[in-house]
Motif scaffolding. Sequence first.
Motif, short mmCIF file in Angstrom:
data_model
loop_
_atom_site.label_atom_id
_atom_site.label_comp_id
_atom_site.label_asym_id
_atom_site.label_seq_id
_atom_site.Cartn_x
_atom_site.Cartn_y
_atom_site.Cartn_z
N HIS A 11 40.41 52.34 38.79
CA HIS A 11 40.34 52.90 40.13
C HIS A 11 39.31 54.02 40.22
CE1 HIS A 11 44.65 51.33 40.87
NE2 HIS A 11 43.75 50.43 41.21
N GLU A 12 39.22 54.83 39.19
CA GLU A 12 38.25 55.91 39.21
C GLU A 12 36.82 55.38 39.15
OE1 GLU A 12 37.25 60.13 37.00
OE2 GLU A 12 39.22 59.21 36.71
N HIS A 13 36.59 54.35 38.36
CA HIS A 13 35.23 53.80 38.24
C HIS A 13 34.83 52.98 39.47
CE1 HIS A 13 31.54 52.28 36.53
NE2 HIS A 13 31.95 51.05 36.80
N PHE A 14 35.69 52.06 39.89
CA PHE A 14 35.34 51.12 40.95
C PHE A 14 35.79 51.55 42.35
CE2 PHE A 14 35.52 48.23 37.23
CZ PHE A 14 34.26 47.66 37.33
N GLY A 15 36.75 52.48 42.41
CA GLY A 15 37.37 52.80 43.69
C GLY A 15 38.67 52.02 43.83
N GLU A 16 39.58 52.53 44.62
CA GLU A 16 40.92 51.94 44.75
C GLU A 16 40.87 50.46 45.15
OE1 GLU A 16 44.11 53.22 44.27
OE2 GLU A 16 43.16 54.96 43.37
N VAL A 17 40.12 50.16 46.20
CA VAL A 17 40.13 48.79 46.74
C VAL A 17 39.33 47.84 45.87
CG1 VAL A 17 39.47 47.37 48.72
CG2 VAL A 17 40.47 49.62 49.09
N TYR A 18 38.12 48.23 45.48
CA TYR A 18 37.28 47.32 44.73
C TYR A 18 37.82 47.05 43.32
CZ TYR A 18 33.30 44.85 42.87
OH TYR A 18 32.50 43.90 42.28
N ALA A 19 38.50 48.00 42.73
CA ALA A 19 39.05 47.79 41.38
C ALA A 19 39.98 46.58 41.36
CB ALA A 19 39.79 49.03 40.90
N GLU A 20 40.83 46.49 42.36
CA GLU A 20 41.77 45.36 42.44
C GLU A 20 41.02 44.04 42.65
OE1 GLU A 20 45.05 45.89 41.93
OE2 GLU A 20 44.72 48.04 41.78
N SER A 21 40.05 44.06 43.54
CA SER A 21 39.27 42.87 43.82
C SER A 21 38.48 42.42 42.59
CB SER A 21 38.31 43.14 44.98
OG SER A 21 37.48 42.04 45.22
N PHE A 22 37.83 43.37 41.93
CA PHE A 22 37.07 43.06 40.72
C PHE A 22 37.98 42.44 39.67
CE2 PHE A 22 35.60 44.09 36.49
CZ PHE A 22 34.28 43.68 36.52
N ALA A 23 39.14 43.05 39.46
CA ALA A 23 40.06 42.59 38.42
C ALA A 23 40.58 41.18 38.68
CB ALA A 23 41.22 43.56 38.29
N LYS A 24 40.73 40.82 39.94
CA LYS A 24 41.27 39.50 40.30
C LYS A 24 40.21 38.42 40.42
CE LYS A 24 45.09 41.45 42.90
NZ LYS A 24 45.62 41.72 44.24
N ASP A 25 38.98 38.82 40.79
CA ASP A 25 37.97 37.82 41.18
C ASP A 25 36.78 37.66 40.23
OD1 ASP A 25 39.47 37.39 43.50
OD2 ASP A 25 38.37 38.92 44.61
N HIS A 26 36.46 38.67 39.46
CA HIS A 26 35.24 38.64 38.64
C HIS A 26 35.53 38.01 37.27
CE1 HIS A 26 31.18 39.96 37.65
NE2 HIS A 26 31.65 40.29 36.46
N VAL A 27 35.01 36.82 37.06
CA VAL A 27 35.18 36.11 35.78
C VAL A 27 34.15 36.65 34.79
CG1 VAL A 27 35.07 33.87 34.64
CG2 VAL A 27 36.07 34.06 36.93
N MET A 28 34.62 36.99 33.61
CA MET A 28 33.75 37.58 32.60
C MET A 28 33.73 36.71 31.35
SD MET A 28 35.01 41.50 33.13
CE MET A 28 33.63 42.25 32.30
N SER A 29 32.54 36.31 30.93
CA SER A 29 32.44 35.48 29.73
C SER A 29 32.95 36.23 28.51
CB SER A 29 30.99 35.03 29.51
OG SER A 29 30.14 36.14 29.35
#
Length: 64
Positions: A11-29
């Motif tokens: 949350h501190e790095h990405f922000g409250e809203v984007y952290a959740e979205s990143f964690a759910k949607d961004h696929v990482m090899s």
Amino acid sequence: MRLTEFWRRMHEHFGEVYAESFAKDHVMSELGGRTVCQALDAGWEAKDVWRVVCRTQGVTARLR
């Protein structure tokens, strides 16, 4: 690393809203083709997932 600390840093790095979205949607090899949430659900340690996020997303040294 506890999950509460992991999410605080996310949350501190990405922000409250984007952290959740990143964690759910961004696929990482680096997580075996998983998202952050999928890796955590699959049993990855929070500290290992956080290290991948740090390495690939330019997390500041202060949050590492």
